[in-house]
Enzyme design. Structure first.
Site, PDB file in Angstrom:
ATOM      1  N   HIS A 249       0.823  -1.220   0.000  1.00 42.93           N
ATOM      2  CA  HIS A 249       0.000   0.000   0.000  1.00 42.93           C
ATOM      3  C   HIS A 249       0.855   1.267   0.000  1.00 42.93           C
ATOM      4  O   HIS A 249       0.335   2.373  -0.103  1.00 42.93           O
ATOM      5  CB  HIS A 249      -1.014  -0.007   1.158  1.00 42.93           C
ATOM      6  CG  HIS A 249      -0.468   0.397   2.483  1.00 42.93           C
ATOM      7  ND1 HIS A 249      -0.043  -0.512   3.422  1.00 42.93           N
ATOM      8  CD2 HIS A 249      -0.284   1.620   3.034  1.00 42.93           C
ATOM      9  CE1 HIS A 249       0.381   0.147   4.496  1.00 42.93           C
ATOM     10  NE2 HIS A 249       0.241   1.445   4.290  1.00 42.93           N
TER      11      HIS A 249
ATOM     12  N   ASP B 123       0.046  -7.584   1.843  1.00 44.18           N
ATOM     13  CA  ASP B 123       0.468  -6.170   1.835  1.00 44.18           C
ATOM     14  C   ASP B 123       1.994  -6.123   1.879  1.00 44.18           C
ATOM     15  O   ASP B 123       2.609  -5.788   2.888  1.00 44.18           O
ATOM     16  CB  ASP B 123      -0.149  -5.414   3.013  1.00 44.18           C
ATOM     17  CG  ASP B 123       0.068  -3.902   2.904  1.00 44.18           C
ATOM     18  OD1 ASP B 123       0.517  -3.449   1.825  1.00 44.18           O
ATOM     19  OD2 ASP B 123      -0.203  -3.194   3.888  1.00 44.18           O
TER      20      ASP B 123
ATOM     21  N   SER C  23       4.249   3.184   7.867  1.00 43.83           N
ATOM     22  CA  SER C  23       3.916   2.012   7.057  1.00 43.83           C
ATOM     23  C   SER C  23       5.121   1.544   6.260  1.00 43.83           C
ATOM     24  O   SER C  23       5.921   2.361   5.797  1.00 43.83           O
ATOM     25  CB  SER C  23       2.810   2.355   6.055  1.00 43.83           C
ATOM     26  OG  SER C  23       1.570   2.386   6.682  1.00 43.83           O
TER      27      SER C  23
END
Length: 238
Positions: free
Chosen positions: A43, A88, A184
């Site tokens: 992502h 992910d 992230s």
């Protein structure tokens, strides 16, 4: 990172920053796993981004900082069909290899899976306030605990997470320590091994009984090694 302190300048030589060239915004972290490859979250993908290696302070550059652009990007099943609980993960080949230096050194892949109860370290240049847009100039680090996956499943019934998953759950049950926006793609390091990639968590970050989820690196080792070896048709575990 919520609840942490400035990382020791020598403890994050493998930590890279993904940023947009125009605005110079750091939007994700990543981990250098050898001279030519970086592992981060799917992502985190953007159209145009650069990778900064060997960085500590955003304002005072290290002399050995390096910048690279992605030469190739690999996703599970060569598609971007990741979900909150699955796939992910993104493997980036750099446009040219980097040499080890004072502030740059790859982190090896894990040799064994992590165990619940482990102490894990998280790091990044992400938000240091759960509610405000406060970003630090230097990476922050903090220790959290590896929890049962169910502890990430139960608090989020709206996500309808499956009973088992290739994600790890980590945090502090009383809250106050967590990854946050901008962290992230960065590493979860448990007992000295690179075990997770920061994937998702609650907003606001670091709330009690709302730990965060990390893509489990160990479950994707075959895929990672196959891609690096040149088998670009490799697919992730189902």
């Amino acid at each position: 990172i919520i609840g942490g302190d400035e990382c020791n300048i020598n403890e994050h030589r493998f930590l890279v920053a993904l940023y947009t060239p125009r605005s110079r915004t750091l939007f994700c972290g990543g981990t250098l796993i050898n001279q030519e490859w970086v592992l981060t979250a799917a992502h985190c993908d953007r159209k145009n981004f650069r990778i900064k290696l060997g960085m500590h302070s955003k304002k005072v550059p290290n002399k050995d900082e390096q910048t690279r652009v992605p030469k190739e990007k690999f996703f599970c099943l060569s598609s971007k069909n990741y979900t909150l609980w699955d796939k992910d993960i993104m493997l980036i080949r750099l446009d040219s290899p980097v040499k080890n230096s004072t502030h740059i050194e790859p982190f090896s892949l894990p040799s064994s899976p992590p165990s619940v109860g482990s102490v894990c370290r998280i790091m990044g240049w992400g938000r240091i306030s759960p509610t405000e847009e406060t970003f630090p100039d230097v990476p922050h680090c903090v220790n959290i605990n590896l929890l049962e996956y169910e502890m990430c499943r139960a608090p989020y019934p709206e996500f309808e997470l499956p009973a088992t998953s290739r994600t790890l759950c980590a945090g502090i049950l009383e809250g106050g320590k967590d990854t946050c926006r901008g962290d992230s793609g960065g590493p979860l390091i448990c007992n000295g091994q690179f075990q997770g990639i920061a994937s998702w968590g609650d907003d606001p970050c670091a709330q009690p009984h709302k730990p965060a989820a990390y893509t489990k690196v160990f479950d994707h080792l075959d895929w990672i090694k196959s891609i690096i070896a040149g088998n670009t048709d490799a697919s992730c575990p189902p």
